[in-house]
Design a protein around this motif. Structure first.
Motif, PDB file in Angstrom:
ATOM      1  N   LEU A 119       0.809  -1.214   0.000  1.00 55.38           N
ATOM      2  CA  LEU A 119       0.000   0.000   0.000  1.00 55.38           C
ATOM      3  C   LEU A 119       0.848   1.274   0.000  1.00 55.38           C
ATOM      4  O   LEU A 119       0.336   2.355  -0.313  1.00 55.38           O
ATOM      5  N   LEU A 120       2.110   1.156   0.347  1.00 60.85           N
ATOM      6  CA  LEU A 120       2.970   2.346   0.410  1.00 60.85           C
ATOM      7  C   LEU A 120       3.064   3.032  -0.952  1.00 60.85           C
ATOM      8  O   LEU A 120       3.051   4.262  -1.039  1.00 60.85           O
ATOM      9  N   PHE A 146       2.640   2.857   8.506  1.00 56.11           N
ATOM     10  CA  PHE A 146       2.561   1.444   8.873  1.00 56.11           C
ATOM     11  C   PHE A 146       1.125   0.928   8.727  1.00 56.11           C
ATOM     12  O   PHE A 146       0.414   0.743   9.704  1.00 56.11           O
ATOM     13  N   PRO A 147       0.685   0.654   7.484  1.00 53.05           N
ATOM     14  CA  PRO A 147      -0.693   0.184   7.258  1.00 53.05           C
ATOM     15  C   PRO A 147      -0.857  -1.318   7.496  1.00 53.05           C
ATOM     16  O   PRO A 147      -1.352  -2.064   6.651  1.00 53.05           O
ATOM     17  N   ASP A 187       2.087   6.864  -1.903  1.00 49.49           N
ATOM     18  CA  ASP A 187       3.026   7.784  -2.555  1.00 49.49           C
ATOM     19  C   ASP A 187       2.399   8.410  -3.805  1.00 49.49           C
ATOM     20  O   ASP A 187       2.565   9.614  -4.058  1.00 49.49           O
ATOM     21  N   LYS A 188       1.660   7.607  -4.570  1.00 48.81           N
ATOM     22  CA  LYS A 188       0.991   8.149  -5.757  1.00 48.81           C
ATOM     23  C   LYS A 188      -0.003   9.237  -5.367  1.00 48.81           C
ATOM     24  O   LYS A 188      -0.110  10.282  -6.023  1.00 48.81           O
ATOM     25  N   ILE A 215      -6.474   4.461   2.422  1.00 51.24           N
ATOM     26  CA  ILE A 215      -5.300   5.160   1.921  1.00 51.24           C
ATOM     27  C   ILE A 215      -5.498   6.671   1.931  1.00 51.24           C
ATOM     28  O   ILE A 215      -4.564   7.437   2.207  1.00 51.24           O
ATOM     29  N   SER A 216      -6.723   7.112   1.679  1.00 52.11           N
ATOM     30  CA  SER A 216      -6.989   8.553   1.641  1.00 52.11           C
ATOM     31  C   SER A 216      -6.694   9.213   2.981  1.00 52.11           C
ATOM     32  O   SER A 216      -6.257  10.379   3.029  1.00 52.11           O
ATOM     33  N   GLU A 217      -6.918   8.497   4.083  1.00 52.16           N
ATOM     34  CA  GLU A 217      -6.618   9.056   5.407  1.00 52.16           C
ATOM     35  C   GLU A 217      -5.116   9.228   5.588  1.00 52.16           C
ATOM     36  O   GLU A 217      -4.657  10.236   6.142  1.00 52.16           O
TER      37      GLU A 217
END
Length: 385
Positions: A193-194, A255-256, A198-199, A302-304
């Motif tokens: 997910l990193l 750290f997801p 980043d995108k 991811i938006s958070e």
């Protein structure tokens, strides 16, 4: 001179949070000198994970090799011989050790460490073969006790864990925001997910440099995912000192993770003044990550992550204030020199905490009986695979 009681730590030989936990408890307690200490690194020959390479301050360090294809009776017998016959305690997080101790009526008091929900289940399965349960999260201690109050009454304890602390706050002053991931390169840690985060940051014109620290099964996949990016560096340090040298330069820990107990990586990051952003999971994460020192996000939203990182990028005063709060909290609550002694206070009560009776016995399959030669069982299981 009276003979010292024995303390035996057993855990997987693999690099990761479990090995780091045991390493810190062993190496940062002065009370370990009250025991004859032994470390048994359990190595399943089928295991291909990176090996833990730190040096333990113990009287003995032994690697115990075994195969899942062996007759389990003889595996338990060999392991019990290494546990020793003297009085004292066994500190473990695996059923293999618990079963070895019970199968051969080892005299030592068995302390079972609970790191996350997997170990809660294991503790329940071992039942009265365990004398004491110790958790470094209040949540998991409560779950163990609630699972069987008569069995674990006054035998399930919560003791905060800790890591090494720095003498002074590591001033950073990075113009380019430095993001870090620290952990096993595995899908359960959210490592893939990193790139998506980043995108999203680049879409918001937030430029940052990533340091991805760790080893694991997704190493090739992740490096391929980032192959066309020039804002990432990969590191594979072997020691805590190397990790700390890197963390002292970092701003934010991303750290997801989706499966945790009490992540050592979070404590190491806050000790180095690195602000954690992680998924909101029950357990140690909620004990540590409060609004003053970090952020807990909805699972894999991811938006958070993007929104929080962007706000810290644009508000450097807030970032520095939170970094300092991280450092101060870690020194106050998670200093391993203090917390390791709390663990040893319980270990030294091994006589008081030993169960008078243990009724349960390990259950084994038909082929794991003492009257089947180990060589025969291994040959048969190799043939079946």
């Amino acid at each position: 001179m009276a003979t010292k009681p024995e303390i035996v730590f057993t855990f997987p030989a693999s690099m990761g949070g479990v090995a780091s936990f045991n390493f810190n408890i062993i190496n940062f307690s002065s009370s370990i000198k009250k025991f004859h200490s032994k470390v048994i690194l359990i190595n399943a020959l089928e295991n291909k994970l990176p090996v833990f390479l730190e040096t333990f301050n113990a009287d003995e360090v032994i690697t115990f090799d075994f195969s899942f294809k062996e007759n389990r009776y003889y595996v338990l017998k060999r392991l019990n011989e290494l546990l020793g016959k003297g009085q004292g305690c066994v500190v473990t997080d695996n059923a293999l050790t618990v079963f070895a101790s019970r199968q051969f009526k080892n005299p030592k008091t068995v302390y079972h460490l609970v790191h996350d929900y997997y170990y809660v289940t294991e503790a329940g399965a071992c039942g009265d073969m365990i004398d004491v349960v110790m958790a470094h999260s209040s949540f998991f201690r409560d779950i163990v006790f609630a699972s069987n109050p008569p069995l674990f009454n006054n035998r399930a304890f919560y003791i905060p864990y800790g890591v090494q602390q720095l003498e002074k706050f590591p001033v950073k002053e990075n113009k380019l925001l430095k993001l870090v991931f620290l952990g096993r390169l595995d899908s359960s840690k959210g490592i893939e997910l990193l790139y998506e985060i980043d995108k999203g940051l680049k879409h918001k014109r937030v430029h940052a440099h990533w340091s991805i620290i760790g080893k694991g099964p997704m190493k090739k996949t992740i490096r391929k995912q980032w192959a066309n990016e020039n804002n990432v560096t990969f590191y594979e340090p072997d020691t805590t000192a190397e990790v700390y040298d890197l963390l002292a330069q970092m701003d934010v820990f991303v750290f997801p993770t989706s499966f945790e107990g009490t992540p050592v990586s979070i404590m190491e990051c806050i000790s180095n003044g690195v602000v954690p952003i992680t998924n909101d999971l029950p357990g140690g994460i909620r004990d540590i990550v409060t609004e003053k020192i970090g952020y807990r996000c909805s699972m894999n939203e991811i938006s958070e992550y993007i929104k929080i990182i962007s706000s810290l990028h644009h508000d450097r005063q807030l970032l520095v204030a939170m970094q300092q709060s991280c450092y101060q909290l870690a020194k106050k609550n998670y200093d391993i020199r203090n917390n390791a002694e709390l663990y040893f206070e319980k270990f030294l009560q091994f006589n008081l905490l030993k169960r008078e009776k243990k009724l349960s016995l390990p259950t084994v399959s038909r082929m794991d009986k003492r009257y089947y030669p180990n060589v025969f069982v291994k040959m048969l299981r190799n043939f079946k695979t």
